[in-house]
Enzyme design. Structure first.
Site, PDB file in Angstrom:
ATOM      1  CD  GLU A  10       2.617   2.094  -5.274  1.00  0.00           C
ATOM      2  OE1 GLU A  10       2.245   0.977  -5.694  1.00  0.00           O
ATOM      3  OE2 GLU A  10       1.867   2.856  -4.637  1.00  0.00           O
ATOM      4  NE  ARG A  67       1.256   5.987   1.507  1.00  0.00           N
ATOM      5  CZ  ARG A  67       0.987   4.807   2.041  1.00  0.00           C
ATOM      6  NH1 ARG A  67       0.733   4.696   3.324  1.00  0.00           N
ATOM      7  NH2 ARG A  67       1.003   3.736   1.292  1.00  0.00           N
ATOM      8  CB  THR A 103       0.718   8.074  -2.205  1.00  0.00           C
ATOM      9  OG1 THR A 103       1.085   6.813  -1.640  1.00  0.00           O
ATOM     10  CG2 THR A 103      -0.374   8.670  -1.332  1.00  0.00           C
ATOM     11  CE  LYS A 130      -2.156   0.902  -5.037  1.00  0.00           C
ATOM     12  NZ  LYS A 130      -0.935   1.699  -4.774  1.00  0.00           N
TER      13      LYS A 130
HETATM   14  O1  ELE Z   1      -0.769   5.169  -1.104  1.00  0.00           O
HETATM   15  C1  ELE Z   1      -1.160   4.536  -2.079  1.00  0.00           C
HETATM   16  O2  ELE Z   1      -1.015   4.901  -3.248  1.00  0.00           O
HETATM   17  C2  ELE Z   1      -1.826   3.285  -1.826  1.00  0.00           C
HETATM   18  O3  ELE Z   1      -2.380   2.701  -2.708  1.00  0.00           O
HETATM   19  C3  ELE Z   1      -1.797   2.756  -0.480  1.00  0.00           C
HETATM   20  C4  ELE Z   1      -1.003   1.502  -0.352  1.00  0.00           C
HETATM   21  O4  ELE Z   1      -1.092   0.745  -1.499  1.00  0.00           O
HETATM   22  C5  ELE Z   1      -1.454   0.745   0.812  1.00  0.00           C
HETATM   23  O5  ELE Z   1      -1.224   1.503   1.951  1.00  0.00           O
HETATM   24  C6  ELE Z   1      -0.791  -0.579   0.958  1.00  0.00           C
HETATM   25  O6  ELE Z   1      -1.522  -1.273   1.896  1.00  0.00           O
HETATM   26  P1  ELE Z   1      -0.921  -2.432   2.795  1.00  0.00           P
HETATM   27  O7  ELE Z   1      -0.040  -3.290   1.966  1.00  0.00           O
HETATM   28  O8  ELE Z   1      -2.134  -3.146   3.296  1.00  0.00           O
HETATM   29  O9  ELE Z   1      -0.175  -1.745   3.892  1.00  0.00           O
END
Ligand code: ELE
Length: 218
Positions: A51, A55, A79, A139
């Site tokens: 994925e 960002r 994102t 998700k």
């Molecule tokens: O941007 C997106 O589409 C998201 O869904 C955010 C990410 O999935 C999270 O930032 C992952 O989170 P961590 O693995 O805890 O760092």
């Protein structure tokens, strides 16, 4: 009722993708030159489904580069927060889409654009809205902060046909608690690409993290 429904064939495509690995690395690629070696390390480590979050300025070019150069990689965009992003992600070559939340525009947009999408949901009502469009794979974001495994266990009763990719706060220490649930199809996370390894361009180190993640669920 919605005018057109999310096709069952897309649900099957998502199921086929998540069958390839228990973990989907969530990647923020700041430097385009990192895209191919990073993706190659993850694929070599046994995590082919990626994925690439929108960002960073390099994200769309990173998707293009990985699609072209990394054999075996299955590349989706993350994102994705509006239909403009959605179209840009598709134009770059994304095979599937992950979103952090589920707006009606995005839910209809993926159907109109004919691309498999895993919408982010946090509540049962958000999920039911997406189910009205035909979606059954979600998700669960932000997983740990929104209730973790307890909420997923509770949702399994009334919604046995739904499966989730929990993301947000998942780490090696708690991933198996999610992966052993009947309604969890995989987990997503950024732990495969820690800043220090990325900065050092330590692709071997990232490949080893991927290997460890690959064996999280038997
Ligand atoms: O941007 C997106 O589409 C998201 O869904 C955010 C990410 O999935 C999270 O930032 C992952 O989170 P961590 O693995 O805890 O760092």
């Amino acid at each position: 009722m919605t005018a057109s429904n999310y096709p069952d064939t897309f649900i099957q495509q998502i199921d086929d993708l998540v069958a390839l690995a228990p973990v989907i690395p969530v990647l923020k690629i700041e430097h385009l030159e990192d895209a191919v070696p990073l993706a190659q390390a993850l694929v070599d480590g046994g995590l082919p489904v990626l994925e690439i979050t929108l960002r960073s300025d390099a994200a769309l070019d990173a998707i293009r580069a990985i699609c072209k150069e990394v054999k075996g990689a299955r590349v989706g965009a993350g994102t994705v927060t509006n239909v403009t992003n959605l179209q840009a992600a598709i134009d770059a070559g994304s095979e599937f889409i992950f979103t952090p939340g589920a707006t009606p525009a995005l839910l209809a947009g993926a159907i109109a654009a004919n691309i498999p999408m895993v919408p982010g949901i946090q509540t049962v009502s958000e999920m039911m809205t997406a189910m009205d469009f035909g979606y059954r794979r979600f998700k669960f974001f932000p997983a740990a902060a929104a209730g973790g495994t307890a909420i997923l266990k509770s949702i399994a009763g009334p919604f046995p046909e739904v499966r989730f990719c929990p993301t947000g706060g998942i780490r090696p220490a708690n991933a198996n608690e999610y992966l052993c649930l009947s309604n969890v199809m995989c987990v997503g996370g950024t732990w495969l690409t820690p800043d220090d390894l990325l900065e050092a361009k330590d692709w071997d180190g990232i490949r080893e993290l991927a290997r460890a993640a690959r064996s999280l669920r038997g």
